[in-house]
Write a protein that holds these residues in place. Sequence first.
Motif: not given
Length: 189
Positions: A2-5, A35-39, A59-63
């Motif tokens: 996953r990629v989180v912005i 998934e690329c999280v763009i929220r 809410e988003i989750g990081l691992d």
Amino acid sequence: MRVVIIPGMGCTPVQSSVWYSWFAKQMESRPAVTECVIRNFPDPYVCKESVWVPFLTNEIGLDQDTIVVGHSTGAACAMRLLESDDIAFLRGVVLVAAAHTDLGEESERKSEYFNRPWNWEKMKQGAQKIVCFHGTDDPLIPVSEARHIAQKMECDAFEYKEMDGMSHFFHPWQDILDVLDNIIETSQT
């Protein structure tokens, strides 16, 4: 993977701010990215650490299969994630237009990221790969801020990319895709 912005201060709605949607679309085209999280983030104009870090973790989750990309104030948030004992070791962190001080700005002081010293040694151990981008022509965060971060973060896992002619990264640029592709490829070998 996953990629989180993590967006910059005032970048709301996130989907229509700066390069985020372009980047998310590019990441989602990579087979290894699930998934690329763009929220939209809560508190988008103050960006308090006490609001954003719980949002990211709860809410988003990081691992260990997460790559975090933080822009401007979002980069400061990513730096605090790197030094946290409560956050899993991350696959990668990309800092875009990062600062290590509040720049004398009340708005940045209110964000809470700059109210205590940075634990540089702990940050170096927070991710498999850490890359920092900074533009030499950034009118908001002087390049000296990123150079200081680069000096403090010097280690095998860290890479600093100073980009001539770049501003505060308001527009898409190819190098960020190359860096993400490298992090993804390295994690698969």
